[in-house]
Design an enzyme around this catalytic site. Structure first.
Site, mmCIF file in Angstrom:
data_model
loop_
_atom_site.group_PDB
_atom_site.id
_atom_site.type_symbol
_atom_site.label_atom_id
_atom_site.label_comp_id
_atom_site.label_asym_id
_atom_site.label_seq_id
_atom_site.Cartn_x
_atom_site.Cartn_y
_atom_site.Cartn_z
ATOM 1 N N ARG A 70 22.885 64.902 -72.113
ATOM 2 C CA ARG A 70 24.228 64.533 -72.569
ATOM 3 C C ARG A 70 24.533 65.233 -73.894
ATOM 4 N NH1 ARG A 70 25.378 58.257 -72.474
ATOM 5 N NH2 ARG A 70 27.499 59.030 -72.816
ATOM 6 N N CYS A 125 25.303 57.309 -80.741
ATOM 7 C CA CYS A 125 24.899 57.462 -79.336
ATOM 8 C C CYS A 125 26.177 57.558 -78.528
ATOM 9 C CB CYS A 125 24.006 56.307 -78.900
ATOM 10 S SG CYS A 125 24.759 54.673 -79.085
#
Length: 294
Positions: A176, A234
């Protein structure tokens, strides 16, 4: 209070009759059945905490997928779990404390110091041969009084310039960060200048945190230094709290960017870069450049 409590330490507390508030934060991205998992089996005396509704406000593109709830709302939730002033609280889950760390951080941020994570979580408890309960569980209402802003926090504007004066860690999975996949947020990639530091690398194979010395070696290898301002994000501010717990175990303080990438990627004014390098090897809009594909 220590960041972690071992299974043996918790069992000794429970056997001694020492008042302990056990909170089960069963949650994982893509799995909305936390309460059902709790009902199937949980630590004796534990109370279920719903991360989506009690540890977050409604999703908001301007604040992220899991924005922090108002203090009054969080205080009412904490009281519904039975927390009183001066209590010892132990939070756990069944995913290496990746979800429970959100509760740990929020209580610490609310001026409540007596909270630890159960190292190894539910799996560690079961592996030790201890019994679990099933079914629903309620707590006698508590009267805890919480405050706010006890932990360092940054916003998007600070995240945009953080790498110029400190270290910005991206706690998401490496794919990611690099922009190879993005399952939930509108753009793929990472905040320019951020360092990839997947939070799962804080854990051993059994779901316990790595020893403090090992974590310190990991973070110093990523560039964390005493006195260097460090911040973590995150996807939505959940697993970044786990990274902050690991940093604390290693002896490093760190700030949380609560909105994290879900807030950042929703704002077209904020650049997103792809590739393995902090400044990116792809385009500024989050589309991977051919040369940056690993």
């Amino acid at each position: 209070m220590d960041t972690l409590m071992t299974v043996a330490e918790l069992k000794n507390r429970m056997d001694s009759g020492a008042r302990t508030v056990l909170l089960d934060v069963r949650w994982a991205l893509g799995d909305p059945h936390g309460r059902a998992h709790f009902v199937e089996g949980h630590l004796p005396g534990a109370v279920f905490v719903d991360l989506a509704t009690q540890l977050a406000g409604p999703a908001d593109p301007d604040r992220g997928r899991h924005p922090l709830p108002p203090l009054e709302q969080f205080q009412q939730s904490a009281r519904s779990w039975g927390i009183r002033n001066g209590d010892v609280v132990v939070a756990y889950d069944d995913s290496g404390n990746l979800a429970a760390a959100r509760l740990w951080w929020m209580l610490r941020n609310s001026g409540f110091p007596g909270v630890s994570l159960l190292d190894g979580g539910l799996a560690g408890w079961s592996a030790a041969g201890y019994d679990v309960d099933s079914g629903e569980a309620d707590a006698e209402r508590g009267d805890v009084v919480l405050s706010d802003s006890a932990m360092p926090v940054i916003g998007a504007a600070e995240a945009a310039t953080w790498s110029g004066r400190g270290l910005l860690l991206d706690a998401r999975a490496g794919e990611r960060y690099r922009g190879e996949i993005e399952p939930v947020d509108p753009r793929a990639g990472h905040i320019p200048g951020a360092i990839s530091a997947p939070t799962t690398a804080n854990l051993a194979a059994d779901g316990r945190f790595l020893p403090a010395a090992t974590l310190r070696e990991r973070f110093t290898g990523l560039g964390v230094q005493p006195g260097l301002p460090t911040a973590v994000y995150c996807g939505s501010g959940v697993t970044a709290a786990h990274e902050i717990a690991a940093l604390e175990i290693a002896g490093f303080p760190a700030a949380l960017y609560p909105g994290s990438f879900s807030e950042w990627s929703n704002n077209a004014d904020y650049p997103v870069v792809t590739g393995a390098a902090p400044e990116g090897g792809g385009s500024e809009d989050g589309t991977a450049a051919e040369s940056s594909t690993p």
